[in-house]
Design a protein around this motif. Structure first.
Motif, PDB file in Angstrom:
ATOM      1  N   LYS A   1      35.499  82.636  62.358  1.00  0.00           N
ATOM      2  CA  LYS A   1      34.568  83.535  63.029  1.00  0.00           C
ATOM      3  C   LYS A   1      34.566  83.249  64.526  1.00  0.00           C
ATOM      4  CE  LYS A   1      31.321  83.853  59.131  1.00  0.00           C
ATOM      5  NZ  LYS A   1      29.906  83.654  58.717  1.00  0.00           N
ATOM      6  N   LEU A   2      34.070  84.208  65.289  1.00  0.00           N
ATOM      7  CA  LEU A   2      33.879  83.988  66.717  1.00  0.00           C
ATOM      8  C   LEU A   2      32.381  83.806  66.939  1.00  0.00           C
ATOM      9  CD1 LEU A   2      34.829  83.804  69.605  1.00  0.00           C
ATOM     10  CD2 LEU A   2      34.756  86.294  69.744  1.00  0.00           C
TER      11      LEU A   2
ATOM     12  N   ASP B   1      23.489  80.971  66.753  1.00  0.00           N
ATOM     13  CA  ASP B   1      24.855  81.472  66.900  1.00  0.00           C
ATOM     14  C   ASP B   1      24.936  82.951  66.542  1.00  0.00           C
ATOM     15  OD1 ASP B   1      25.552  81.750  63.951  1.00  0.00           O
ATOM     16  OD2 ASP B   1      25.168  79.604  64.028  1.00  0.00           O
ATOM     17  N   TYR B   2      25.872  83.642  67.195  1.00  0.00           N
ATOM     18  CA  TYR B   2      26.078  85.073  66.992  1.00  0.00           C
ATOM     19  C   TYR B   2      27.563  85.312  66.746  1.00  0.00           C
ATOM     20  CZ  TYR B   2      21.470  85.346  69.174  1.00  0.00           C
ATOM     21  OH  TYR B   2      20.142  85.175  69.485  1.00  0.00           O
TER      22      TYR B   2
ATOM     23  N   GLY C   1      22.991  99.235  67.267  1.00  0.00           N
ATOM     24  CA  GLY C   1      22.758  99.185  68.701  1.00  0.00           C
ATOM     25  C   GLY C   1      21.830  98.044  69.093  1.00  0.00           C
ATOM     26  N   SER C   2      20.767  97.848  68.326  1.00  0.00           N
ATOM     27  CA  SER C   2      19.817  96.774  68.627  1.00  0.00           C
ATOM     28  C   SER C   2      20.476  95.415  68.514  1.00  0.00           C
ATOM     29  CB  SER C   2      18.612  96.840  67.679  1.00  0.00           C
ATOM     30  OG  SER C   2      17.891  98.018  67.871  1.00  0.00           O
ATOM     31  N   TRP C   3      21.349  95.271  67.511  1.00  0.00           N
ATOM     32  CA  TRP C   3      22.018  93.973  67.346  1.00  0.00           C
ATOM     33  C   TRP C   3      22.865  93.649  68.570  1.00  0.00           C
ATOM     34  CZ3 TRP C   3      26.643  91.600  67.529  1.00  0.00           C
ATOM     35  CH2 TRP C   3      26.698  90.291  67.019  1.00  0.00           C
TER      36      TRP C   3
ATOM     37  N   ALA D   1      21.105  87.630  74.737  1.00  0.00           N
ATOM     38  CA  ALA D   1      20.839  86.206  74.504  1.00  0.00           C
ATOM     39  C   ALA D   1      22.036  85.348  74.893  1.00  0.00           C
ATOM     40  CB  ALA D   1      20.484  85.986  73.029  1.00  0.00           C
ATOM     41  N   ILE D   2      23.228  85.794  74.543  1.00  0.00           N
ATOM     42  CA  ILE D   2      24.445  85.030  74.861  1.00  0.00           C
ATOM     43  C   ILE D   2      24.660  84.950  76.364  1.00  0.00           C
ATOM     44  CG2 ILE D   2      26.973  85.040  74.675  1.00  0.00           C
ATOM     45  CD1 ILE D   2      26.596  86.359  71.899  1.00  0.00           C
TER      46      ILE D   2
END
Length: 271
Positions: free
Chosen positions: A55-56, A65-66, A98-100, A107-108
């Protein structure tokens, strides 16, 4: 393309999104080589933790984490651009997707000061309100309209224009799509991405060009009281921000007697 499929619409949508993402990665990887940059869709070996990841994962300042679709880094592996590619068929999914993007990227970006931009390549049915939300969060987006996808699939003999509850048409579309040769499925994705490719490359040039002298484009102040009230101000220069702080009075600033109510309609302002 193997295994029993019960939801044709979901299956073909997932496949279209997969091929679209693959084409985007190829285009960007080749293009940014001129800037000695790298495109990553997974972390791979982390020299700090010593772990491998398919994953990234990027983090915010609270170590949440995202899992994002892609990131462009410099030679030091410092992130420069966050990238998402999303396909959706039904507008009811707009707000979630869109919200995600808005929440994750905001945040990142607060955690990694090297990040210059967020880019979202969106395919399918996206509402004006969702696009406005992305724009308000400083996400640069490129839209591949649903009508284009319908046209490209029709060229392969696939009727992609069905109503949401028409499961029979969806399964028929999936059956025809799953029988397409690999190069035909890739061809559909290439045509989709080619519709926005030139504009995407122009944006990448503007973002990655290090010959430009850096200047302050805006100053944003966020002031929080010990009661939790928040004041957010935007200034065009650092001097304007300094002047505001020099005259700042908590008693005046946090006097909420004339604040807006839940019934006041917000003006369309650039905050």
């Amino acid at each position: 393309m193997t295994g029993k499929v019960t939801n044709g619409g979901s299956a073909i949508g997932e496949a279209i999104g997969h091929y679209m993402e693959s084409v985007i990665q190829k285009y960007i990887t080749q293009y940014i080589d001129n800037y000695n940059c790298h495109f990553l869709s997974q972390t791979g070996h982390n020299p700090i933790t010593g772990k491998e990841s398919k994953k990234l994962l990027l983090y915010d300042s609270f170590v949440n984490d995202y899992n994002i679709d892609g990131v462009i880094t410099n030679e030091k592996m410092q992130p420069l651009i966050l990238l998402e590619s999303k396909y959706i068929r039904y507008k009811k999914h707009n707000r979630d997707k869109g919200s995600w993007i808005c929440n994750a990227h905001s945040a990142i970006r607060k955690h990694y000061p090297s990040i210059r931009s967020s880019i979202a390549i969106l395919a399918g049915n996206w509402s004006k309100s969702s696009l406005a939300m992305l724009q308000s969060c400083d996400v640069n987006f490129f839209l591949i309209n649903f009508s284009l996808i319908v046209r490209f699939l029709s060229e392969k003999g696939i009727d992609f224009n069905w109503e949401e509850n028409d499961k029979e048409k969806a399964m028929l579309a999936w059956d025809k799509y799953s029988r397409l040769p690999e190069n035909d499925r890739e061809d559909i994705a290439i045509k989709m991405v080619d519709s926005i490719k030139n504009n995407l490359f122009t944006l990448l040039d503007n973002i990655l060009d290090d010959s430009k002298i850096r200047e302050v484009s805006k100053v944003i102040l966020e002031i929080v009281s010990d009661h939790g009230e928040t004041i957010r101000k935007k200034f065009e220069t650092t001097q304007e921000a300094i002047s505001y702080l020099e005259d700042f009075s908590p008693e005046i600033a946090f006097d909420n007697s004339s604040c807006i109510t839940i019934f006041d309609i917000p003006e369309n302002q650039d905050h």
